[in-house]
Enzyme design. Structure first.
Site, mmCIF file in Angstrom:
data_model
loop_
_atom_site.group_PDB
_atom_site.id
_atom_site.type_symbol
_atom_site.label_atom_id
_atom_site.label_comp_id
_atom_site.label_asym_id
_atom_site.label_seq_id
_atom_site.Cartn_x
_atom_site.Cartn_y
_atom_site.Cartn_z
ATOM 1 N N ASP A 137 -5.398 -3.334 -2.184
ATOM 2 C CA ASP A 137 -4.117 -3.443 -1.501
ATOM 3 C C ASP A 137 -4.308 -4.191 -0.188
ATOM 4 O O ASP A 137 -5.056 -3.741 0.690
ATOM 5 C CB ASP A 137 -3.530 -2.044 -1.260
ATOM 6 C CG ASP A 137 -2.048 -2.113 -0.945
ATOM 7 O OD1 ASP A 137 -1.395 -3.112 -1.319
ATOM 8 O OD2 ASP A 137 -1.538 -1.169 -0.322
ATOM 9 N N HIS A 144 5.607 -6.206 8.827
ATOM 10 C CA HIS A 144 5.299 -4.795 8.566
ATOM 11 C C HIS A 144 4.107 -4.354 9.422
ATOM 12 O O HIS A 144 4.139 -3.295 10.061
ATOM 13 C CB HIS A 144 4.971 -4.594 7.084
ATOM 14 C CG HIS A 144 4.354 -3.266 6.780
ATOM 15 N ND1 HIS A 144 5.066 -2.091 6.755
ATOM 16 C CD2 HIS A 144 3.061 -2.925 6.503
ATOM 17 C CE1 HIS A 144 4.251 -1.088 6.467
ATOM 18 N NE2 HIS A 144 3.022 -1.562 6.322
ATOM 19 N N ARG A 153 0.439 2.140 17.924
ATOM 20 C CA ARG A 153 -0.291 1.560 19.065
ATOM 21 C C ARG A 153 0.630 0.581 19.791
ATOM 22 O O ARG A 153 0.460 -0.640 19.703
ATOM 23 C CB ARG A 153 -1.519 0.753 18.586
ATOM 24 C CG ARG A 153 -2.610 1.519 17.886
ATOM 25 C CD ARG A 153 -3.728 0.554 17.467
ATOM 26 N NE ARG A 153 -3.218 -0.586 16.727
ATOM 27 C CZ ARG A 153 -2.982 -0.580 15.414
ATOM 28 N NH1 ARG A 153 -3.255 0.466 14.692
ATOM 29 N NH2 ARG A 153 -2.497 -1.660 14.816
ATOM 30 N N GLU A 209 6.501 1.597 -0.485
ATOM 31 C CA GLU A 209 6.211 0.297 0.133
ATOM 32 C C GLU A 209 6.513 -0.779 -0.888
ATOM 33 O O GLU A 209 5.942 -0.777 -1.992
ATOM 34 C CB GLU A 209 4.741 0.210 0.581
ATOM 35 C CG GLU A 209 4.445 1.072 1.796
ATOM 36 C CD GLU A 209 3.046 0.832 2.379
ATOM 37 O OE1 GLU A 209 2.166 0.321 1.643
ATOM 38 O OE2 GLU A 209 2.840 1.156 3.557
ATOM 39 N N GLU A 211 5.997 -4.186 -2.441
ATOM 40 C CA GLU A 211 4.933 -5.186 -2.405
ATOM 41 C C GLU A 211 5.043 -6.127 -3.596
ATOM 42 O O GLU A 211 5.577 -5.763 -4.649
ATOM 43 C CB GLU A 211 3.548 -4.501 -2.426
ATOM 44 C CG GLU A 211 3.385 -3.496 -1.284
ATOM 45 C CD GLU A 211 1.945 -3.059 -1.053
ATOM 46 O OE1 GLU A 211 1.021 -3.792 -1.475
ATOM 47 O OE2 GLU A 211 1.761 -1.991 -0.448
ATOM 48 N N ASP A 243 3.804 0.959 -3.588
ATOM 49 C CA ASP A 243 2.641 1.694 -3.091
ATOM 50 C C ASP A 243 3.157 2.967 -2.400
ATOM 51 O O ASP A 243 3.319 3.006 -1.184
ATOM 52 C CB ASP A 243 1.889 0.783 -2.103
ATOM 53 C CG ASP A 243 0.649 1.432 -1.532
ATOM 54 O OD1 ASP A 243 0.105 2.334 -2.188
ATOM 55 O OD2 ASP A 243 0.233 1.034 -0.427
ATOM 56 N N ARG A 247 2.936 9.536 4.471
ATOM 57 C CA ARG A 247 2.664 9.108 5.855
ATOM 58 C C ARG A 247 2.004 10.184 6.708
ATOM 59 O O ARG A 247 1.162 9.875 7.556
ATOM 60 C CB ARG A 247 3.972 8.684 6.532
ATOM 61 C CG ARG A 247 4.685 7.532 5.871
ATOM 62 C CD ARG A 247 3.849 6.272 5.860
ATOM 63 N NE ARG A 247 4.613 5.151 5.317
ATOM 64 C CZ ARG A 247 4.060 4.005 4.951
ATOM 65 N NH1 ARG A 247 2.740 3.835 5.038
ATOM 66 N NH2 ARG A 247 4.793 3.033 4.474
ATOM 67 N N GLN A 250 -1.497 10.299 5.668
ATOM 68 C CA GLN A 250 -2.140 9.047 6.077
ATOM 69 C C GLN A 250 -2.535 9.061 7.559
ATOM 70 O O GLN A 250 -3.646 8.666 7.920
ATOM 71 C CB GLN A 250 -1.162 7.890 5.812
ATOM 72 C CG GLN A 250 -1.752 6.495 6.062
ATOM 73 C CD GLN A 250 -0.741 5.383 5.726
ATOM 74 O OE1 GLN A 250 0.361 5.637 5.244
ATOM 75 N NE2 GLN A 250 -1.129 4.151 5.972
ATOM 76 N N LYS A 263 -2.536 7.300 -0.364
ATOM 77 C CA LYS A 263 -2.170 6.158 -1.191
ATOM 78 C C LYS A 263 -2.532 6.361 -2.664
ATOM 79 O O LYS A 263 -1.909 5.775 -3.536
ATOM 80 C CB LYS A 263 -2.901 4.908 -0.670
ATOM 81 C CG LYS A 263 -2.568 4.555 0.765
ATOM 82 C CD LYS A 263 -1.157 4.004 0.872
ATOM 83 C CE LYS A 263 -0.925 3.405 2.249
ATOM 84 N NZ LYS A 263 0.365 2.699 2.305
ATOM 85 N N THR A 267 0.632 4.570 -7.806
ATOM 86 C CA THR A 267 1.212 3.266 -7.480
ATOM 87 C C THR A 267 1.977 2.820 -8.716
ATOM 88 O O THR A 267 1.443 2.915 -9.826
ATOM 89 C CB THR A 267 0.097 2.237 -7.161
ATOM 90 O OG1 THR A 267 -0.685 2.737 -6.082
ATOM 91 C CG2 THR A 267 0.676 0.888 -6.796
ATOM 92 N N THR A 370 3.136 -4.465 2.367
ATOM 93 C CA THR A 370 4.598 -4.302 2.442
ATOM 94 C C THR A 370 5.270 -5.590 2.902
ATOM 95 O O THR A 370 4.875 -6.169 3.922
ATOM 96 C CB THR A 370 4.934 -3.164 3.414
ATOM 97 O OG1 THR A 370 4.200 -2.009 3.016
ATOM 98 C CG2 THR A 370 6.418 -2.841 3.404
ATOM 99 N N GLU A 384 9.068 1.816 8.713
ATOM 100 C CA GLU A 384 9.640 0.823 9.623
ATOM 101 C C GLU A 384 11.115 1.082 9.899
ATOM 102 O O GLU A 384 11.560 1.004 11.048
ATOM 103 C CB GLU A 384 9.509 -0.577 9.017
ATOM 104 C CG GLU A 384 8.100 -1.113 8.999
ATOM 105 C CD GLU A 384 8.057 -2.443 8.279
ATOM 106 O OE1 GLU A 384 8.567 -3.429 8.828
ATOM 107 O OE2 GLU A 384 7.540 -2.499 7.152
HETATM 108 CA CA CA Z 1 0.429 -0.855 0.844
#
Ligand code: CA
Length: 440
Positions: A137, A144, A153, A209, A211, A243, A247, A250, A263, A267, A370, A384
């Site tokens: 991935d 994203h 951050r 996500e 993708e 995906d 969260r 994660q 993850k 999928t 993403t 997001e």
């Molecule tokens: Ca992904």
């Protein structure tokens, strides 16, 4: 390479294939289907029908390179078809296009055996089209990456390597599933900031996500990188890929080695492989990098790839909640984005992946990362859209969502467009969230 298979004026004798938004005769995607509990086997989507490659082989409709490719595409997984190379795959595409063409020389005779050759897609079950050896991935959606980075951050959203390295991680192949099923909300370790220590329980922050999926064609020998100029001959086709992401799991587990159980829960991929050949008319220049960004290093920088390595594909994410389902209302459009929102081309991903000598194998799967744009309504995941769960999204029926709830169904669509050509679609990638296993 553009040829007669892309002719926008070409029509098929197959009923209702002409005007089908996803699978007109210009598309001819490969997949694996079964009927009435029978053995899964290879087919090609045409309108609302599936062209049965085994039946066509029995009818003796192939010869030469097309025969070799048809044999490799007729079984329960398409790894051999992916392996057989661009020339044989193209020969099969040209022959199937000719067979299904309303002006084809065999059209009259074929309509007589249409019952054996064609099945109603609605009566068939679709399967995973290949045995996935490895699933990588990527993280090529720069908008994203920047937004997700801003949430965790704010002072340094994009890491310094981002514009040099097509960042990726090795994800889990065994839990890749075809569209249409359910995904069970995982249990996992959660540690919200206000909690001193983690606990174990159902994921609270379940996300999707959007993708672009890439099916790898012929692989490379261990120790022998694929030069970027040859990369596109190593891709067999494309799909939509969800995906699923836990969260809360994660954010706690990822330090310092990256995503793992957040993850690997599952999928989903759309079941039809939109071939690299079918997408040839929809190639476009990779959008230029913003002023001040570094040029890609030489092994990732090919003028031909920069000129044609991006695809003009529009994506859409829909959400159907249980309330919408019972009220019979249309799903809510969560977002629209496009493949040109990716910072890296697929060829750059292939070249980077093999640049250390790592061997790819036919049937390997890539996720692009993403795909999100910069405008409102273009974010390819809830992380997001809700700014990390802070701003709930209001849906068309007045419901709100911060993260996915049990019973929610996520639907991805993709459509390739270019003026002068007939648009082709990816079909759907859909999946419904079910409740977590009860802890005892
Ligand atoms: Ca992904």
């Amino acid at each position: 390479m553009i040829d007669e298979t892309h002719d926008p004026g070409r029509t098929s004798w197959v009923e209702y294939a002409n005007g089908h938004n996803a699978f007109p005769i210009q598309n001819l995607p490969h997949g694996v289907f079964s009927q009435n509990g029978g053995a899964p086997r290879g087919g090609i989507a045409i309108g609302y029908k599936i062209f049965d490659i085994s039946a066509a082989l029995e009818a003796g409709l192939f010869s030469g390179a097309a025969l070799e490719a048809a044999q490799s595409a007729s079984g329960r997984s398409l790894n051999a078809w992916m392996e057989c190379g661009a020339g044989a795959r193209r020969a099969l595409r040209r022959r199937v296009g000719e067979l299904l063409d309303s002006k084809g020389t065999d059209a009259g005779q074929l309509q007589g055996i249409a019952k054996q050759l064609l099945h109603d897609a609605a009566d068939c079950t679709m399967h995973l089209p290949a045995r996935v050896g490895d699933f990588t991935d990527f993280f090529a959606g720069i908008h994203h990456a920047r937004t997700a980075g801003t949430i965790s951050r704010p002072e340094n959203p994009l890491m310094p390597n981002y514009k040099y390295v097509p960042v990726a991680y090795h994800s889990r192949a065994s839990s890749v599933r075809p569209s249409g099923g359910t995904v069970r909300r995982p249990n996992g370790q959660r540690k919200p900031p206000e909690q001193a220590s983690p606990d174990f329980g159902p994921c609270r922050d379940l996300d999707y996500e959007l993708e672009l999926g890439v099916w790898v064609g012929p692989g490379n020998e261990l120790g022998t990188p694929i030069p970027i100029a040859e990369a596109s001959s190593h891709t067999a086709g494309f799909c939509l890929l969800n995906d699923w992401s836990a969260r809360d799991v994660q954010s706690w587990e990822s330090q310092p080695l990256g995503p793992f159980l957040a993850k690997s829960l599952s999928t989903f991929v759309s079941p039809w492989i939109i071939t690299t050949d079918a997408l040839a008319p929809f190639r476009m220049a990779q959008p230029p990098r913003p002023a001040g960004d570094p040029a890609p290093l030489p092994h990732l920088n090919d003028p031909a790839d920069q000129a044609t390595g991006c695809f003009n594909i529009d994506f859409e994410v829909l959400l159907l909640t249980p309330k919408m389902r019972s009220a019979g209302t249309a799903p809510h459009v969560m977002s629209r984005s496009k493949a040109s929102d990716l910072y890296w081309t697929v060829a750059q991903m292939v070249a980077h992946h093999t640049s250390n000598g790592c061997n790819l194998q036919a049937g390997d799967l890539f996720g692009s990362g993403t795909v999100s744009g910069t405008e409102p309504g273009s974010a390819g995941c809830l992380l997001e859209m809700t700014r990390g769960g802070r701003n709930p999204v209001t849906l068309s029926n007045g419901e709100t969502r911060t993260w996915l709830q049990d019973g929610d169904e996520v639907i991805f669509l993709g459509q390739a467009r270019r003026s002068g050509y007939l648009s082709i679609g990816f079909g759907e990638c859909r999946g419904t969230v079910t409740e977590a296993l009860k802890l005892t």
